[in-house]
Design a protein around this motif. Structure first.
Motif, PDB file in Angstrom:
ATOM      1  N   ILE A 167       0.873  -1.177  -0.023  1.00 30.49           N
ATOM      2  CA  ILE A 167      -0.196   0.058  -0.257  1.00 30.49           C
ATOM      3  C   ILE A 167       1.039   1.313   0.105  1.00 30.49           C
ATOM      4  N   ILE A 168       1.908   1.124   0.708  1.00 27.04           N
ATOM      5  CA  ILE A 168       2.849   2.288   0.862  1.00 27.04           C
ATOM      6  C   ILE A 168       3.735   2.418  -0.590  1.00 27.04           C
ATOM      7  N   PRO A 179       2.937   0.829  -3.821  1.00 30.31           N
ATOM      8  CA  PRO A 179       2.415  -0.058  -4.636  1.00 30.31           C
ATOM      9  C   PRO A 179       3.166  -0.332  -6.152  1.00 30.31           C
ATOM     10  N   THR A 204       3.434   0.173  -9.541  1.00 35.76           N
ATOM     11  CA  THR A 204       2.777   1.027 -10.701  1.00 35.76           C
ATOM     12  C   THR A 204       3.546   0.704 -12.165  1.00 35.76           C
ATOM     13  N   GLU A 233      -0.386   8.718   9.776  1.00 39.39           N
ATOM     14  CA  GLU A 233       0.237   9.562   8.948  1.00 39.39           C
ATOM     15  C   GLU A 233       0.126  10.938   9.803  1.00 39.39           C
ATOM     16  N   LYS A 262       7.499   2.848   7.377  1.00 41.32           N
ATOM     17  CA  LYS A 262       7.328   3.391   6.234  1.00 41.32           C
ATOM     18  C   LYS A 262       8.517   4.062   5.793  1.00 41.32           C
ATOM     19  N   PHE A 319      12.873   1.329  -1.528  1.00 40.32           N
ATOM     20  CA  PHE A 319      12.479   1.806  -2.904  1.00 40.32           C
ATOM     21  C   PHE A 319      13.643   2.737  -3.450  1.00 40.32           C
ATOM     22  N   TYR A 350      15.476   2.032  -8.852  1.00 40.02           N
ATOM     23  CA  TYR A 350      15.454   3.388  -8.419  1.00 40.02           C
ATOM     24  C   TYR A 350      16.700   4.098  -9.001  1.00 40.02           C
ATOM     25  N   ILE A 407      15.501   5.940 -11.975  1.00 38.37           N
ATOM     26  CA  ILE A 407      14.865   7.174 -11.825  1.00 38.37           C
ATOM     27  C   ILE A 407      16.022   7.943 -11.573  1.00 38.37           C
ATOM     28  N   HIS A 408      16.864   8.050 -10.166  1.00 36.84           N
ATOM     29  CA  HIS A 408      17.897   8.986  -9.965  1.00 36.84           C
ATOM     30  C   HIS A 408      19.165   8.200  -9.988  1.00 36.84           C
ATOM     31  N   THR A 423       7.722  13.503   2.036  1.00 36.50           N
ATOM     32  CA  THR A 423       7.390  11.757   2.212  1.00 36.50           C
ATOM     33  C   THR A 423       6.072  11.683   2.876  1.00 36.50           C
ATOM     34  N   ASN A 424       5.233  12.586   2.817  1.00 39.49           N
ATOM     35  CA  ASN A 424       3.924  12.457   3.300  1.00 39.49           C
ATOM     36  C   ASN A 424       3.243  11.429   2.408  1.00 39.49           C
ATOM     37  N   PHE A 480       1.274   8.184   0.932  1.00 34.64           N
ATOM     38  CA  PHE A 480       1.305   6.743   0.635  1.00 34.64           C
ATOM     39  C   PHE A 480       1.053   6.403  -0.718  1.00 34.64           C
ATOM     40  N   GLY A 481       1.301   5.241  -1.314  1.00 36.49           N
ATOM     41  CA  GLY A 481       0.827   5.020  -2.537  1.00 36.49           C
ATOM     42  C   GLY A 481       1.323   5.712  -3.727  1.00 36.49           C
ATOM     43  N   GLU A 482       0.681   5.751  -4.987  1.00 31.41           N
ATOM     44  CA  GLU A 482       1.357   6.248  -6.099  1.00 31.41           C
ATOM     45  C   GLU A 482       1.552   7.932  -5.758  1.00 31.41           C
ATOM     46  N   LEU A 504       3.070   9.068  -3.132  1.00 39.46           N
ATOM     47  CA  LEU A 504       4.195   8.992  -2.484  1.00 39.46           C
ATOM     48  C   LEU A 504       5.338   8.678  -3.372  1.00 39.46           C
ATOM     49  N   LYS A 505       4.899   7.476  -4.294  1.00 40.29           N
ATOM     50  CA  LYS A 505       6.078   7.143  -5.065  1.00 40.29           C
ATOM     51  C   LYS A 505       6.355   8.195  -6.150  1.00 40.29           C
ATOM     52  N   LEU A 532       8.707  10.618  -4.623  1.00 42.63           N
ATOM     53  CA  LEU A 532      10.030  10.177  -4.419  1.00 42.63           C
ATOM     54  C   LEU A 532      10.594  10.135  -5.929  1.00 42.63           C
ATOM     55  N   SER A 533       9.986  10.193  -6.854  1.00 44.06           N
ATOM     56  CA  SER A 533      10.669   9.885  -8.373  1.00 44.06           C
ATOM     57  C   SER A 533      10.554  11.246  -9.063  1.00 44.06           C
ATOM     58  N   ALA A 534      10.165  12.380  -8.419  1.00 43.56           N
ATOM     59  CA  ALA A 534      10.175  13.441  -9.196  1.00 43.56           C
ATOM     60  C   ALA A 534      11.724  13.850  -9.190  1.00 43.56           C
ATOM     61  N   PRO A 535      12.077  14.917 -10.175  1.00 43.63           N
ATOM     62  CA  PRO A 535      13.420  15.508 -10.177  1.00 43.63           C
ATOM     63  C   PRO A 535      13.950  16.078  -8.791  1.00 43.63           C
ATOM     64  N   LEU A 536      15.018  15.840  -8.435  1.00 41.87           N
ATOM     65  CA  LEU A 536      15.562  16.586  -7.142  1.00 41.87           C
ATOM     66  C   LEU A 536      15.682  17.679  -7.254  1.00 41.87           C
TER      67      LEU A 536
END
Lengths: 175, 568
Positions: A53-54, A56, A58, A123, A140, A147, A153, A157-158, B400-401, B403-405, B407-408, B411-415
């Motif tokens: 869930i944290i 997932p 995609t 949260e 979390k 990840f 990743y 990604i980076h 990082t607030n 969860f799920g897509e 959050l991902k 985390l995956s956005a350009p730094l």
């Protein structure tokens, strides 16, 4: 294991009596062997569910692909000090209790909506030093680490460069 | 060849294979001496024995973190900045090699061929006469029996072989050397350098000189080494040989002469002294695998066991002639030990150069040479400090607030680049004091029956005053530069984490007040040479390894010329 049986076990355990013969316990096998913390197979299944869930699946890999809950448990088991290990362990049980108290179900059996509701409660408790939220926040954090330190990743990604071959002290910032 | 005295006799014995021992081995072997090199730890072969060198971050089980049980069992070594999952196999575990802390001291060690040269920080600044003349001018310790001109050609000699990058800055108290091109400074470092140069006539911000091949020369290519690839993972051992360590240079060079016998797993028990001959005849060794005691013999002995272990060994080398340790007629052996004060750090941020950043990685930093008390005593403390100066663009931590897509995606956005981060660490000279001592514990012994070393070393108020001045002066310079969020921190760490322990067997003119002469020879036992950190009369502010290398090459040259004239 059905819910009634689970409740029976819980009651019996609470009363200090354990009446169910071990052959009847359909407990899940743990995914990883832990040295320091005691996390049952069922709890590990719950953690796998929570991890997905944290993080997932995609277009990028999810917790199951990354073995996230196993990583988190291994890190707690190997790298946390005994006090934090014990808080984490207790926190898992309290997280499950919250689920049961609020929704009458263990987390894994809750509806998607119920799960989200519980997670949102967590949260909102970023500074928890113990209990369910302490467990959730740490889990979390480790799930995020699983990840962001994964091969996917760091190659897609980076990108991590093992061999940069260069250092330029002053280049334009690409936004 | 069976085990005979003959088979255990060499021209020279070198005790230790680290930073200075490697040089003793190479120089002795190249001058034709059959040389036994003793190493208490295992062999580490360049490339072959760097198990983590090519590992990516995700390949480390704990992503670099040291497991709790290891930290708990090894509280001292766990404090070392380089003791992480990728390099912890090169460090000594506390419980395997105990010592006694008369006062808190974090003793960081590496027992293997190459010693700590595998994991060192590779900073190589020369000393100047402002350093060598320090004790005499300021009235502490004893006068160094050498001056810059004595060491200068040997600095050049070792620099050419090792490969040192740097810039010729023309600073009197930090002499220039044989430099390969320097690594780049960042925009902020250039800005700070120019500003400080204009504002203060005696303060400089320079490229730190470091043992990296920025442009390999034929001698380096011949060593099988290549250009530094800016991995900044040096502590693992470098697959390119991009930085200098003993394993990729001096030890293989000693080996290829055919004159070296390298004996790992050999703890030096004592140096054997022959009363009638009036000299040392060999080294008693304990084989760490069999625990067997074996005597080896040679005409000259180089002691390079690393500063404090060299003290232990010589204090343990007793005979009827030297009941208090080899060459220790004046009772000063183990006294006047010192270190570098690394307690103080600064940090800040800078809002300028918003459109610029760095690219790649840099295994070094900029450097601010000592500017306090250089030409004359002017402060309320003795001596001074140098400082590192390092800057880089910070990264805004992702939100990082949730969860799920969502959050991902975050985390995956350009730094996002944050402000420039600035940091400095002080490297302060400490004054060798008679009360800072190394001695043998009377009861406790290690697994090989050697007495434990008792270390009783402490700071004094000279350090406190120096730290205060460092904070004040750096704050002033940072403020002038418009840096913000200026923070000071005193780690209060015990001595030792600087990994620059020195002294105990100091050089000097007079046998009454020193142990070694100007050639690093024991005054009282002239075929024993001590050229590691234990020989240091004072500490200066510069990272000491380069000076050990130069002193070692110089001492070997002298020893062999004396031997050839039958004067040893």
């Amino acid at each position: 294991m059905n819910r009634r049986l689970a409740i029976n076990i819980a009651l019996a355990t609470a009363a200090g009596i354990f009446l169910i013969p071990s052959c009847m316990q359909e407990k899940s096998k743990p995914d990883i062997v832990l040295k320091n913390i005691n996390v049952s197979g069922d709890q590990q299944k719950m953690l796998a569910d929570l991890a997905e869930i944290i993080i997932p699946k995609t277009s990028s890999p999810g917790a199951a692909d990354l073995s996230t809950h196993q990583f988190a448990l291994m890190m707690v088991d190997d790298c946390y000090d005994p006090e934090l290990r014990s808080k984490f362990e207790k926190g898992i049980a309290e997280f499950e209790s919250l689920s049961k108290n609020n929704f009458g179900n263990s987390f894994i059996k809750c509806s998607g909506e119920q799960k989200e509701k519980l997670i949102n409660t967590m949260e909102n408790q970023k500074d928890a030093v113990e209990g369910a939220a302490f467990f959730y926040n740490n889990f979390k954090k480790l799930a995020i680490q699983s990840f962001t330190s994964s091969q996917y990743y760091l190659t897609k990604i980076h990108v991590y460069e093992l061999v940069p071959g260069r250092f330029h002290g002053c280049v334009p910032l690409i936004k | 060849m069976g085990d005979t005295i003959n088979s255990r006799t060499f021209d020279a014995i070198v005790i230790g294979s680290g930073m200075s021992g490697g040089w003793a081995a190479k120089e002795l072997c190249e001058k034709g001496l059959k040389t036994l090199v003793l190493e208490r730890g295992r062999d580490v072969k360049h490339l072959k024995d760097y198990p983590t060198t090519n590992m990516n971050p995700w390949e480390f089980k704990h992503r670099g973190q040291v497991p709790y049980e290891i930290v708990k069992a090894n509280p001292v070594i766990s404090k070392c900045y380089a003791f992480k999952e990728d390099a912890m196999h090169f460090f000594v575990k506390d419980n395997e090699h105990p010592y006694v802390q008369g006062k808190p001291f974090d003793w960081i060690r590496g027992y293997q061929v190459g010693g700590k040269s595998i994991m060192w920080a590779r900073q190589t600044q020369r000393w100047s006469d402002f350093d060598f003349e320090g004790p005499q001018r300021d009235g502490f310790a004893v006068d160094w029996p050498i001056r810059y001109k004595d060491v200068e050609p040997w600095y050049s000699y070792v620099e050419k072989f090792a490969g040192i990058s740097g810039n010729k800055d023309g600073i009197p108290n930090l002499p220039d050397g044989e430099f390969l091109p320097p690594m780049d400074l960042t925009c902020v470092e250039h800005y700070f350098k120019d500003l400080i140069g204009k504002k203060y006539k005696d303060r400089h911000v320079i490229y730190a000189r470091c043992a990296h091949l920025t442009e390999p020369q034929p001698i380096h290519l011949a060593q099988g080494r290549g250009q530094c690839q800016k991995r900044d993972l040096c502590q693992r051992g470098c697959p390119f040989g991009g930085y200098y360590n003993t394993n990729s240079t001096t030890i293989p060079y000693a080996a290829k002469t055919g004159n070296m016998t390298l004996r790992p797993f050999s703890v030096a028990h004592s140096i054997i002294y022959d009363d009638k001959k009036g000299k040392a005849t060999g080294v008693r060794v304990i084989d760490t695998n069999t625990k067997e005691t074996i005597d080896f013999f040679a005409k000259i002995i180089f002691v390079n066991a690393a500063a404090f272990n060299t003290n232990l060994l010589l204090l343990h080398s007793t005979s009827s002639h030297f009941p208090n340790g080899l060459g220790n007629d004046n009772g000063l052996m183990g006294k006047f030990a010192a270190f570098h004060n690394y307690r103080a750090r600064m940090s800040a941020s800078y809002d300028g150069f918003k459109d610029s950043t760095t690219d790649g990685r840099r295994p070094t930093s900029a450097y601010i040479p000592r500017f306090r008390n250089v030409y004359k005593q002017e402060m309320d403390f003795l001596r001074g400090y140098a400082a590192t100066f390092s800057t880089g663009r910070s990264v805004v931590p992702p939100d990082t607030n949730g969860f799920g897509e969502t959050l991902k995606n975050k985390l995956s956005a350009p730094l996002q680049a944050g402000p420039w981060h600035i940091s400095s660490q002080m490297m302060g000279e400490t004054i060798p004091k008679e009360t800072n001592t190394l001695s043998l514990d009377k009861e406790k012994k290690d697994a090989w029956g050697m007495p434990l070393l008792k270390i009783s070393i402490d700071y004094d108020d000279n350090e406190d005053k120096m730290i205060k001045d460092f904070f004040e002066q750096m704050t002033e310079m940072y403020t002038v530069a418009g840096f913000q969020e200026i923070k000071t921190s005193d780690s209060k760490q015990a001595p030792g984490l600087d990994i620059h322990e020195m002294g105990g067997i100091r050089m000097g003119h007079d046998p009454k007040t020193s142990l070694l002469n100007k050639w690093n020879q024991l005054h009282a036992c002239q075929n024993v040479f001590v050229t590691d950190g234990s020989c240091m009369t004072s500490t200066s502010t510069q990272n000491p390894s380069l000076t050990y290398m130069a002193l070692t090459a110089r001492a070997v040259d002298y020893a062999v010329s004396k031997m050839k004239r039958n004067e040893l």
